[in-house]
Design an enzyme around this catalytic site. Structure first.
Site, short mmCIF file in Angstrom:
data_model
loop_
_atom_site.label_atom_id
_atom_site.label_comp_id
_atom_site.label_asym_id
_atom_site.label_seq_id
_atom_site.Cartn_x
_atom_site.Cartn_y
_atom_site.Cartn_z
NE ARG A 225 27.43 27.93 52.09
CZ ARG A 225 27.18 28.48 53.28
NH1 ARG A 225 26.87 27.73 54.32
NH2 ARG A 225 27.22 29.80 53.43
CG HIS A 273 21.82 26.78 56.08
ND1 HIS A 273 22.25 26.94 54.79
CD2 HIS A 273 22.75 27.39 56.85
CE1 HIS A 273 23.39 27.62 54.79
NE2 HIS A 273 23.72 27.91 56.04
N1 NAP Z 1 25.64 25.79 58.32
C1 NAP Z 1 25.81 27.01 58.78
O1 NAP Z 1 24.95 27.52 59.49
C2 NAP Z 1 27.06 27.76 58.42
C3 NAP Z 1 27.31 28.99 59.05
C4 NAP Z 1 28.49 29.65 58.75
C5 NAP Z 1 29.39 29.11 57.84
N2 NAP Z 1 29.13 27.92 57.25
C6 NAP Z 1 30.10 27.34 56.31
O2 NAP Z 1 31.32 27.10 56.98
C7 NAP Z 1 32.38 27.36 56.05
C8 NAP Z 1 33.68 27.57 56.78
O3 NAP Z 1 33.67 28.84 57.42
P1 NAP Z 1 35.00 29.49 58.03
O4 NAP Z 1 34.65 30.84 58.49
O5 NAP Z 1 35.65 28.55 58.97
O6 NAP Z 1 35.90 29.56 56.71
P2 NAP Z 1 37.45 29.86 56.60
O7 NAP Z 1 37.94 30.58 57.83
O8 NAP Z 1 37.66 30.48 55.27
O9 NAP Z 1 38.14 28.42 56.64
C9 NAP Z 1 38.06 27.52 55.59
C10 NAP Z 1 38.95 26.33 55.91
O10 NAP Z 1 38.84 25.39 54.84
C11 NAP Z 1 40.14 25.09 54.35
N3 NAP Z 1 40.10 24.83 52.91
C12 NAP Z 1 39.64 25.62 51.92
N4 NAP Z 1 39.84 25.03 50.72
C13 NAP Z 1 40.43 23.84 50.98
C14 NAP Z 1 40.88 22.79 50.15
N5 NAP Z 1 40.76 22.84 48.82
N6 NAP Z 1 41.45 21.71 50.75
C15 NAP Z 1 41.58 21.66 52.09
N7 NAP Z 1 41.19 22.63 52.93
C16 NAP Z 1 40.60 23.71 52.37
C17 NAP Z 1 40.96 26.32 54.63
O11 NAP Z 1 42.33 25.98 54.60
P3 NAP Z 1 43.46 27.06 54.94
O12 NAP Z 1 43.34 27.28 56.43
O13 NAP Z 1 44.71 26.38 54.58
O14 NAP Z 1 43.13 28.28 54.16
C18 NAP Z 1 40.43 26.71 56.01
O15 NAP Z 1 41.06 25.96 57.01
C19 NAP Z 1 31.87 28.57 55.29
O16 NAP Z 1 32.53 28.72 54.06
C20 NAP Z 1 30.41 28.25 55.13
O17 NAP Z 1 30.24 27.54 53.92
C21 NAP Z 1 27.98 27.25 57.51
#
Ligand code: NAP
Length: 310
Positions: A225, A273
């Site tokens: 993001r 995006h």
């Molecule tokens: N560009 C695009 O097309 C696109 C598409 C889809 C998603 N995205 C983005 O990708 C992001 C990630 O998706 P996801 O499904 O992988 O999310 P997720 O499963 O919720 O994973 C988030 C990861 O970030 C870590 N995290 C969160 N807060 C943190 C902090 N303060 N310090 C360190 N690590 C932290 C979490 O740690 P823990 O494992 O310890 O909880 C987890 O490993 C989404 O939130 C979205 O913004 C972008």
């Protein structure tokens, strides 16, 4: 009595999702009413995307859960009118797409592809790229998307370090967490991939101080993001050469304004995006499984921790 499901997302998605949700809800044996228009006090579940425009959940008095079509839930996680469980999207198709995009852009940097694709100047410089084993890649965020990308890169023999909030154990990946973990991860990273959610705790994870930890000339790939990066600090790091190149898919303001310096910067690639998106066939199955769980009193999948914001 049927389960009432409101589909609240941009109208163009309705003809795509309506037959898929109908199919999987029917296969789950549910008696349901699925519509884009239901009286709020009749709705049991909302299938939700922010571009559906639903902001006030107060009139949804019998709501059981909100099921997001998006993985990123920053636009709804802090909505005080929402008092029922919120599930984010974890979808095989979305994950596969993100893995492909991340691996592709890591390989672009690793192999130095631009040198040969964009520079055909008649000069024969036979410098072969190093092996992946000699390339250190750091993935910030080891959730559904980050872990899949880390595993795929490790399978290609990259030297992968990942960083998350809580401790992790992923085969082939050096897993770090906490502030010290971030410093260690960045100080070794030749290529950094951001797959963190947008929360108050992750804003400006890459800032002047953390960017200064990177080895000179490091590359950054952000499909997470926009707010994860302090834009002014990144531009400064690009101009000083601390960061060699950045590939940015997400921005604080989208579409990225035409006059934004990223567009014209020679060392920035902007993508609109498109790193990945929710894939309707697989996503509809996830949504229907969660409705089935709700109806059968089983725990929902992929619940958002509203305090943490993801
Ligand atoms: N560009 C695009 O097309 C696109 C598409 C889809 C998603 N995205 C983005 O990708 C992001 C990630 O998706 P996801 O499904 O992988 O999310 P997720 O499963 O919720 O994973 C988030 C990861 O970030 C870590 N995290 C969160 N807060 C943190 C902090 N303060 N310090 C360190 N690590 C932290 C979490 O740690 P823990 O494992 O310890 O909880 C987890 O490993 C989404 O939130 C979205 O913004 C972008």
């Amino acid at each position: 009595m049927p389960v009432n499901i409101l589909f609240s997302a941009r109208p163009a998605l309705w003809p795509v999702y309506e037959p898929l949700l109908t199919k999987y809800l029917t296969e789950a044996g549910l008696d349901f009413r699925l519509s884009t228009e239901l009286e709020p006090d009749q709705v049991d579940y909302v299938v939700y995307a922010p571009n559906g425009g639903l902001l006030d959940f107060t009139p949804y008095t019998r709501l059981r859960a909100v099921l997001s079509l998006w993985a990123g839930v920053e636009k709804i996680a802090d909505n005080d009118t929402l008092t029922v469980p919120l599930a984010r999207m974890v979808d095989h198709g979305l994950t596969q797409g993100m893995t492909e995009w991340v691996v592709g852009h890591v390989l672009r940097y690793h192999l130095g592809m631009d040198q040969h694709i964009t520079v055909q100047d008649g000069v024969w410089t036979p410098d072969a790229p190093p092996l992946a084993t000699e390339r250190r890649v750091c993935i910030l965020g080891l959730g559904a998307l980050g872990e899949a990308a880390a595993r795929a890169l490790a399978a290609l023999n990259f030297d992968v370090t990942g960083w998350s909030r809580s401790a992790k154990d992923i085969p082939g990946v050096t897993c770090l967490h906490g502030e010290d973990g971030l410093r260690t991860a960045l100080s070794q990273a030749e290529i950094v991939v951001l797959l963190l959610p947008d929360t108050p705790a992750t804003t400006n994870t890459l800032n002047a101080e953390t960017l200064a930890l990177l080895p000179k000339g490091a590359h950054i790939i952000n499909p997470g993001r926009g707010p994860l990066i302090d834009d002014d600090a990144l531009l400064e790091a690009l101009n000083s050469g601390r960061v060699g190149h950045a590939t940015l898919d997400v921005f604080r303001v989208e579409p990225l304004p035409e006059d934004h310096p990223y567009w014209a910067h020679p060392n920035v690639t902007v993508t609109p995006h498109i790193a990945s998106e929710t894939r309707p066939v697989t996503a509809a199955q996830v949504i229907c499984e969660n409705i089935r769980r709700g109806e059968e009193g089983e725990p929902f999948l992929h619940l958002v921790d509203r305090d943490l914001g993801y």
